[in-house]
Motif scaffolding. Structure first.
Motif: not given
Length: 324
Positions: A4-7, A64-72
């Motif tokens: 995961e990369k954070s923009l 953003g989608s990866l971040t949201m999914l990481k936090h369920e």
């Protein structure tokens, strides 16, 4: 899996009035205020799209989608995934490496629980977009393969079969069908599992895929373990001869019709075969379907079978015996 990369920390991404929003977004994520973060992502989406910065917004939404999914936060993650697809549709041919985005969308789908309704919406939209790349209403073969892999890992072999059948990968399809047959089928249904898919692939004019599926299935399925007739199951003999006809570009409709009549008892085991055979007859044999009236064995078909199986016949093996 890609890291995961954070923009949010990338230099140069925040420009032309969006730095303030990016700052609020960072704070929202850190404080786990995911609703607010979701809205910030959507705000940035509209700003970037209005400026035609499709590459930047795609990376932002993916992160953003990866971040949201990481936090369920599955619904929010799926929504950002849908915005990715909208952006890809707007960008059209200007998007580089569309295959990478197919893989990323499949990755997002795989991170959403199967029970989440939004997942199916994201999957359907992703498939529709991928199909636009190859002018196919059924979707891009790669997208089907990626989704089949996800479903296989999740244990949904039935739905995985539907996707792998459209992936234009006969080997993968054949191997998956073997696992489904051995895990969920009865001994008397070994031939039915492969017949449905091979006929479907032929109806779509995917001759090479159909041949690969059939050969792989027959070769590695322990109940068959051979690739040439005579097979113990008449339906497999039918598929073998049908593939031979198609691959040899034999467009004589009478041959196809008689072959279907010869194996009619086997074909009637599954009513769905008829619709596929109708399409096959139209696309490959200058006709629509075989006549249901009694048809005697034509000399044409006899010569055709003799030519195909000369070696087996010389050893005293009769293909007609498999029909009983």
């Amino acid at each position: 899996e890609p890291q995961e990369k954070s923009l949010l920390s990338k230099p140069g991404v925040s420009n032309r009035g969006v730095s303030r929003v990016l700052g609020k977004l960072r704070s929202s994520v850190e404080s786990k205020n995911f609703y607010e973060a979701h809205q910030m992502y959507r705000t940035l989406y509209f700003r970037y799209v209005s400026q035609g910065k499709y590459g930047d917004v795609l990376e932002l939404l993916y992160d953003g989608s990866l971040t949201m999914l990481k936090h369920e936060q599955y619904s929010s993650g799926a929504d950002l995934g849908l915005l990715i697809i909208q952006t890809l549709e707007k960008a059209g041919s200007s998007i580089e490496a569309p295959e990478q985005w197919m893989k990323r969308l499949a990755e997002l789908v795989g991170k959403i629980k199967p029970t989440v309704v939004d997942r199916e919406t994201l999957l359907d939209r992703a498939m529709k977009w991928s199909g636009s790349l190859v002018s196919s209403p059924t979707g891009h073969p790669l997208m089907h393969k990626l989704f089949a892999q996800i479903l296989y890992r999740e244990g949904d072999l039935t739905l995985a079969r539907r996707h792998v059948a459209l992936a234009k990968d006969g080997v993968s399809c054949g191997l998956l069908l073997i696992e489904i047959s051995r895990g969920k089928g009865f001994a008397g249904e070994v031939d039915l599992f492969v017949a449905h898919i091979v006929l479907q692939q032929l109806a779509l004019k995917e001759v090479g895929t159909a041949a690969g599926t059939f050969t792989t299935y027959c070769k590695f399925h322990p109940s068959i373990a051979r690739t040439e007739p005579p097979f113990a199951m008449p339906l497999l003999n039918f598929l073998h001869f049908l593939l031979q006809l198609v691959e040899q570009n034999n467009r004589v409709y009478e041959t196809f019709r008689t072959l279907c009549e010869l194996y009619k008892p086997s074909l009637e085991r599954d009513p769905s075969y008829e619709k596929y055979l109708q399409k096959i007859g139209t696309k490959f044999f200058d006709g629509s379907w075989y006549d249901t009236r009694h048809i005697a064995f034509s000399q044409l078909l006899q010569h055709f079978l003799l030519d195909l199986e000369e070696d087996d016949l010389e050893e005293g093996t009769s293909m007609y015996g498999d029909v009983d």
